[in-house]
Design a protein around this motif. Structure first.
Motif, PDB file in Angstrom:
ATOM      1  N   ARG A 359       2.332  -2.965  -5.776  1.00  0.00           N
ATOM      2  CA  ARG A 359       3.402  -2.815  -6.764  1.00  0.00           C
ATOM      3  C   ARG A 359       3.824  -4.148  -7.355  1.00  0.00           C
ATOM      4  O   ARG A 359       4.533  -4.192  -8.355  1.00  0.00           O
ATOM      5  CB  ARG A 359       4.606  -2.132  -6.123  1.00  0.00           C
ATOM      6  CG  ARG A 359       4.333  -0.692  -5.685  1.00  0.00           C
ATOM      7  CD  ARG A 359       5.465  -0.155  -4.831  1.00  0.00           C
ATOM      8  NE  ARG A 359       6.754  -0.245  -5.539  1.00  0.00           N
ATOM      9  CZ  ARG A 359       7.931  -0.199  -4.908  1.00  0.00           C
ATOM     10  NH1 ARG A 359       7.965  -0.118  -3.592  1.00  0.00           N
ATOM     11  NH2 ARG A 359       9.048  -0.270  -5.595  1.00  0.00           N
ATOM     12  N   LEU A 360       3.412  -5.257  -6.719  1.00  0.00           N
ATOM     13  CA  LEU A 360       3.750  -6.575  -7.239  1.00  0.00           C
ATOM     14  C   LEU A 360       2.768  -6.976  -8.332  1.00  0.00           C
ATOM     15  O   LEU A 360       1.596  -6.583  -8.318  1.00  0.00           O
ATOM     16  CB  LEU A 360       3.724  -7.616  -6.125  1.00  0.00           C
ATOM     17  CG  LEU A 360       4.833  -7.529  -5.073  1.00  0.00           C
ATOM     18  CD1 LEU A 360       4.581  -8.547  -3.976  1.00  0.00           C
ATOM     19  CD2 LEU A 360       6.199  -7.748  -5.701  1.00  0.00           C
ATOM     20  N   ALA A 361       3.268  -7.765  -9.251  1.00  0.00           N
ATOM     21  CA  ALA A 361       2.407  -8.289 -10.332  1.00  0.00           C
ATOM     22  C   ALA A 361       1.702  -9.531  -9.832  1.00  0.00           C
ATOM     23  O   ALA A 361       2.297 -10.593  -9.717  1.00  0.00           O
ATOM     24  CB  ALA A 361       3.255  -8.600 -11.568  1.00  0.00           C
ATOM     25  N   TRP A 362       0.424  -9.409  -9.493  1.00  0.00           N
ATOM     26  CA  TRP A 362      -0.361 -10.533  -8.992  1.00  0.00           C
ATOM     27  C   TRP A 362      -0.960 -11.302 -10.160  1.00  0.00           C
ATOM     28  O   TRP A 362      -1.140 -10.749 -11.232  1.00  0.00           O
ATOM     29  CB  TRP A 362      -1.452 -10.021  -8.065  1.00  0.00           C
ATOM     30  CG  TRP A 362      -0.910  -9.361  -6.831  1.00  0.00           C
ATOM     31  CD1 TRP A 362      -0.439  -8.077  -6.729  1.00  0.00           C
ATOM     32  CD2 TRP A 362      -0.735  -9.949  -5.545  1.00  0.00           C
ATOM     33  NE1 TRP A 362       0.017  -7.833  -5.451  1.00  0.00           N
ATOM     34  CE2 TRP A 362      -0.164  -8.958  -4.711  1.00  0.00           C
ATOM     35  CE3 TRP A 362      -1.003 -11.212  -5.012  1.00  0.00           C
ATOM     36  CZ2 TRP A 362       0.143  -9.188  -3.379  1.00  0.00           C
ATOM     37  CZ3 TRP A 362      -0.715 -11.423  -3.681  1.00  0.00           C
ATOM     38  CH2 TRP A 362      -0.139 -10.437  -2.878  1.00  0.00           C
ATOM     39  N   PRO A 363      -1.296 -12.578 -10.002  1.00  0.00           N
ATOM     40  CA  PRO A 363      -1.185 -13.391  -8.786  1.00  0.00           C
ATOM     41  C   PRO A 363       0.254 -13.828  -8.514  1.00  0.00           C
ATOM     42  O   PRO A 363       1.094 -13.833  -9.411  1.00  0.00           O
ATOM     43  CB  PRO A 363      -2.075 -14.587  -9.080  1.00  0.00           C
ATOM     44  CG  PRO A 363      -1.978 -14.753 -10.559  1.00  0.00           C
ATOM     45  CD  PRO A 363      -1.897 -13.340 -11.116  1.00  0.00           C
ATOM     46  N   LEU A 364       0.483 -14.196  -7.258  1.00  0.00           N
ATOM     47  CA  LEU A 364       1.778 -14.706  -6.825  1.00  0.00           C
ATOM     48  C   LEU A 364       1.670 -16.202  -6.574  1.00  0.00           C
ATOM     49  O   LEU A 364       0.576 -16.748  -6.455  1.00  0.00           O
ATOM     50  CB  LEU A 364       2.219 -14.008  -5.531  1.00  0.00           C
ATOM     51  CG  LEU A 364       2.279 -12.484  -5.535  1.00  0.00           C
ATOM     52  CD1 LEU A 364       2.702 -11.978  -4.160  1.00  0.00           C
ATOM     53  CD2 LEU A 364       3.237 -11.976  -6.607  1.00  0.00           C
TER      54      LEU A 364
END
Length: 432
Positions: A359-364
């Motif tokens: 659910r996270l927008a990668w890259p971090l």
């Protein structure tokens, strides 16, 4: 010698296998030969030798070959281990070699193994005098124990009650060959000065010197055992609210000798080196004068103690970290952070934060705390410093907690909080 050796071995714990630390000198050669000559009934411990090659002496290769010749003749397996014995900062060459040697020997031990070394009565007497000249207390004056837990098994000294003359007689009787380390005659080394100059004169005046000093070491060992028992009892009442810590107010309530004893016992319990007298007194003074806001910290080689909120924390020295360091994380592989002593993974992220990493927008990107960071929790923007304070996170731990960013927004405080993020950075409702 063999009869005395058998009796000494009977006073040691049982072992699956005996590992002899074989330097190639007379003492260890006599020990290995004696063990190899014993009539071993079925079920007796196996026997092998380990020679640590420090590479510090021009004849080091020759010594290793001589050990191999001896072991071949005795039909005892030998392992030659090459080590890096260069001293660390502030460490003497002798201490560095000893550290490297014992680390190498411990690495070769399996559960149930016993490391046997050839320390004898004269070694014990020399050790006691050296510790006395260094101002040691009962722990140091106990000199060398007959056996102690070590590595995956234990370390025993079966020759500790024998005089070196017994070993010399055994070696000559059996025409044994050993190596001579010329550094053993260097009078610039404290032990050699005692061995070659001081002890012979003392023995002329007091012929029973070695026996007497060995008995004194045994009495000191008994005293140290009582002190350790007292420390264990006191530590039950000194435990802090955080696991592994001590309560500063509880320590203050003790008399100074019990404070010293308890702190020593606590550090030993943690496997940390005990400070010298000056450092320990400095720590106790800071404990006495510390307020809840005081940044109490005392360090010495191998350890440091810090205070936070009336609790005393002890640890290995923490290396400095660069707050400006930034790591990129693509989310497909583990991210190793050796500076922090940890590894990040999406599996661990999901476990710690109950968050689906997809659910996270990668890259971090991964940052360290610089100050001023905020985290929005349940619709309220909170200053990260305040969150750390409310959670009771000590300052030295805060600067080592990874901060996970999605774009320019703080998404996760690793292991603690999952921040609310706008749609597009993370989908759905954020979890704490």
């Amino acid at each position: 010698m063999l009869k005395d050796l058998v009796q000494a071995l009977e006073r040691l714990p049982p072992a699956r296998r005996w590992l002899v630390g074989l330097s190639g000198g007379l003492d260890s050669v006599a020990l290995l030969h004696g063990l190899a000559q014993l009539d071993a009934p079925p079920g007796s411990p196996g026997l092998r030798a380990v020679h640590v090659h420090h590479g510090l002496h021009a004849r080091a290769d020759e010594w290793a070959r001589q050990c191999q010749v001896l072991c071949d003749a005795l039909e005892v397996p030998l392992e030659v281990v090459n080590v890096d014995a260069r001293p660390r900062r502030g460490q003497s060459p002798e201490a560095a070699a000893r550290r490297a040697r014992y680390e190498a020997l411990a690495d070769r031990m399996a559960p149930g193994d016993a490391l046997l070394t050839a320390h004898h009565r004269r070694d014990q007497a020399e050790t006691l005098l050296l510790q006395l000249l260094r101002g040691a207390g009962p722990a140091g004056l106990s000199a060398m124990p007959r056996w102690q837990p070590y590595g995956s098994g234990w370390h025993g000294r079966p020759l500790l009650d024998m005089d070196r003359s017994v070993l010399e007689a055994h070696a000559h009787q059996h025409d044994l060959v050993w190596v001579e380390d010329d550094s053993n005659t260097d009078l610039g080394l404290d032990r050699n000065l005692l061995r070659h100059e001081v002890m012979p004169q003392l023995r002329q005046r007091w012929p029973a010197l070695d026996t007497t000093l060995a008995r004194a070491a045994g009495l000191q060992a008994e005293a140290q055992e009582l002190l350790a028992e007292r420390a264990r009892e006191d530590l039950q009442d000194l435990r802090g609210e955080v696991a592994g810590t001590l309560s500063i107010p509880a320590i203050r309530a003790l008399r100074r000798p019990r404070q010293r004893n308890a702190v020593r016992g606590w550090l030993q319990e943690k496997g940390l080196p005990v400070p010298n007298q000056n450092r320990l007194e400095s720590l106790l003074r800071q404990i006495r004068d510390a307020s809840p806001d005081t940044r109490l910290r005392v360090s010495w080689p191998g350890a440091e103690v810090r205070g936070y909120r009336d609790s005393l924390h002890a640890m290995a020295p923490l290396p400095p970290v660069d707050p400006g360091r930034v790591w990129s994380w693509d989310g497909t592989t583990e991210l190793h952070l050796p500076e922090l002593g940890m590894t990040l993974s999406v599996e661990e992220m999901a476990r710690l934060h109950e968050l689906d990493p997809t659910r996270l927008a990668w890259p971090l990107t991964v940052h360290l705390r610089r100050g001023g960071e905020t985290c929005r929790l349940r619709g309220q923007t909170r200053i990260l410093k305040k969150l750390f304070q409310e959670a009771g996170i000590p300052p030295w731990e805060r600067e080592r907690i990874p901060l996970i960013y999605a774009g320019d927004r703080l998404a996760l405080v690793w292991g603690l909080w999952c921040c609310d993020l706008p749609t597009g950075v993370v989908g759905g409702e954020a979890s704490e």
